[in-house]
Design a protein around this motif. Sequence first.
Motif, PDB file in Angstrom:
ATOM      1  N   TYR A   1       2.922  -4.834   4.501  1.00 10.23           N
ATOM      2  CA  TYR A   1       1.767  -4.285   3.813  1.00 10.23           C
ATOM      3  C   TYR A   1       1.893  -2.801   3.472  1.00 10.23           C
ATOM      4  N   TYR A   2       2.723  -2.064   4.226  1.00 12.91           N
ATOM      5  CA  TYR A   2       2.772  -0.618   4.075  1.00 12.91           C
ATOM      6  C   TYR A   2       4.208  -0.129   3.919  1.00 12.91           C
ATOM      7  N   GLN A   3       4.336   1.148   3.574  1.00 16.87           N
ATOM      8  CA  GLN A   3       5.641   1.808   3.534  1.00 16.87           C
ATOM      9  C   GLN A   3       5.959   2.246   4.970  1.00 16.87           C
ATOM     10  N   THR A   4       6.952   1.641   5.598  1.00 16.43           N
ATOM     11  CA  THR A   4       7.147   1.837   7.036  1.00 16.43           C
ATOM     12  C   THR A   4       8.587   2.202   7.390  1.00 16.43           C
ATOM     13  N   VAL A   5       8.699   2.929   8.486  1.00 17.34           N
ATOM     14  CA  VAL A   5       9.974   3.159   9.167  1.00 17.34           C
ATOM     15  C   VAL A   5       9.687   3.072  10.661  1.00 17.34           C
ATOM     16  N   SER A   6      10.717   2.799  11.444  1.00 21.13           N
ATOM     17  CA  SER A   6      10.512   2.661  12.889  1.00 21.13           C
ATOM     18  C   SER A   6      11.739   3.135  13.651  1.00 21.13           C
TER      19      SER A   6
ATOM     20  N   LEU B   1      -1.595  16.270   9.242  1.00 19.62           N
ATOM     21  CA  LEU B   1      -2.555  15.291   8.740  1.00 19.62           C
ATOM     22  C   LEU B   1      -2.255  13.871   9.214  1.00 19.62           C
ATOM     23  N   THR B   2      -1.224  13.709  10.014  1.00 16.78           N
ATOM     24  CA  THR B   2      -0.846  12.377  10.489  1.00 16.78           C
ATOM     25  C   THR B   2      -1.718  11.949  11.659  1.00 16.78           C
ATOM     26  N   GLN B   3      -2.262  10.744  11.567  1.00 22.79           N
ATOM     27  CA  GLN B   3      -3.051  10.185  12.656  1.00 22.79           C
ATOM     28  C   GLN B   3      -2.146   9.376  13.571  1.00 22.79           C
ATOM     29  N   VAL B   4      -2.246   9.590  14.867  1.00 22.73           N
ATOM     30  CA  VAL B   4      -1.445   8.867  15.852  1.00 22.73           C
ATOM     31  C   VAL B   4      -2.280   7.712  16.399  1.00 22.73           C
TER      32      VAL B   4
ATOM     33  N   SER C   1       0.842  -1.186   0.000  1.00 23.35           N
ATOM     34  CA  SER C   1       0.000   0.000   0.000  1.00 23.35           C
ATOM     35  C   SER C   1       0.884   1.245   0.000  1.00 23.35           C
ATOM     36  N   PRO C   2       0.430   2.328  -0.642  1.00 21.50           N
ATOM     37  CA  PRO C   2       1.203   3.579  -0.602  1.00 21.50           C
ATOM     38  C   PRO C   2       1.134   4.290   0.743  1.00 21.50           C
ATOM     39  N   ILE C   3       0.306   3.792   1.654  1.00 19.67           N
ATOM     40  CA  ILE C   3       0.185   4.415   2.969  1.00 19.67           C
ATOM     41  C   ILE C   3       1.530   4.375   3.684  1.00 19.67           C
ATOM     42  N   ARG C   4       1.931   5.514   4.242  1.00 15.47           N
ATOM     43  CA  ARG C   4       3.227   5.644   4.894  1.00 15.47           C
ATOM     44  C   ARG C   4       3.044   5.690   6.415  1.00 15.47           C
ATOM     45  N   ILE C   5       3.781   4.835   7.102  1.00 18.53           N
ATOM     46  CA  ILE C   5       3.638   4.698   8.550  1.00 18.53           C
ATOM     47  C   ILE C   5       4.995   4.816   9.221  1.00 18.53           C
TER      48      ILE C   5
ATOM     49  N   ASP D   1       1.362   9.169   6.926  1.00 17.73           N
ATOM     50  CA  ASP D   1      -0.082   9.112   7.122  1.00 17.73           C
ATOM     51  C   ASP D   1      -0.432   8.721   8.557  1.00 17.73           C
ATOM     52  N   TYR D   2       0.399   7.843   9.141  1.00 17.78           N
ATOM     53  CA  TYR D   2       0.148   7.360  10.495  1.00 17.78           C
ATOM     54  C   TYR D   2       1.451   7.321  11.283  1.00 17.78           C
ATOM     55  N   PHE D   3       1.307   7.554  12.580  1.00 17.72           N
ATOM     56  CA  PHE D   3       2.397   7.336  13.526  1.00 17.72           C
ATOM     57  C   PHE D   3       1.867   6.361  14.572  1.00 17.72           C
TER      58      PHE D   3
END
Length: 299
Positions: A97-102, A195-198, A62-66, A129-131
């Motif tokens: 599933y997503y574009q992620t970093v941690s 716009l980032t949802q936590v 998914s292009p969603i970035r987390i 998009d999400y944290f």
Amino acid sequence: MFADLLEATVLNNTRYEKNPKRCLDYHIFDDNRVPLTQEQIAVEWAASGKGEETQSLRVRKSPIRICAGGDSWINILIEVSRFLGYNKTFFDILEGYYQTVSTAWPGHTVDRIVKEKPFKIYIDSGRFDYFIFSGGGSEFLGGSALTRLLKAKETCAEQVHPEQLLDMDRLEATMERLKDGYLEIAEYVRSKCPLTQVLVHGYDYPVAHAAGPWFGKPFLKRNYDFETDREMIAVVLKFLVDRFYAVLDEVEQQSSNVVVVDIRNMVRGRWTDELHPDLEASKDIAAFYRNVIDGFPTV
């Protein structure tokens, strides 16, 4: 064998060393044995990959970035801990599933994360998009933190409420500090990524064992018997988790960018140890998060 394993675990010319005083707590040094900063650790960990663990669960992510931050519920250092019987976290699974970093790291406290903000190297970009954040367990749920909260059993009556088994002044002070920390993190994310949802969670109800690393020692030290007092122990742990969720609910009410993901009763006894889900439970938690992230919230 464990020392040899850690010595052989090289991360882009850096090395792990275990903190002998704490479970799942590691330090990273460079070739000159200089400790890495939190920003350096985040970059090194993101660049390392996880061998076969990085294989995507589907052809196109998914292009969603987390971005994620926090403790061992996000990052359990699977490269090392899998040799000790641990499994992937729910976030390890979401990475497929997503574009992620941690920037999460085992043993990190909310106080430390608020002070150092290791996630800022990603959040400051403003492009997520999400944290997903997980933290607080080191402050109240297990180990020396729990020992400080528990009263000695002999000081309590036979028929008691969990509040009578705990140092409530200390607990409420801890919860207030955690609330302030979460609010500060949420506000920082809002200021950099409007716009980032936590997404936050408060763990699940753990199952204590006398020989366990997280709850066994604290309860035994306070004179609990794991045969006769098992129900009392479960009541205390449930109370602590529920109290933390109440704090997170307050954070959600005060922060427009925070959503509490309630994962209570999702593990259902499927623990690797007392406090970390096994693989099947992690998959269920990840699936629940995916419902929230992909727009089918049931939180």
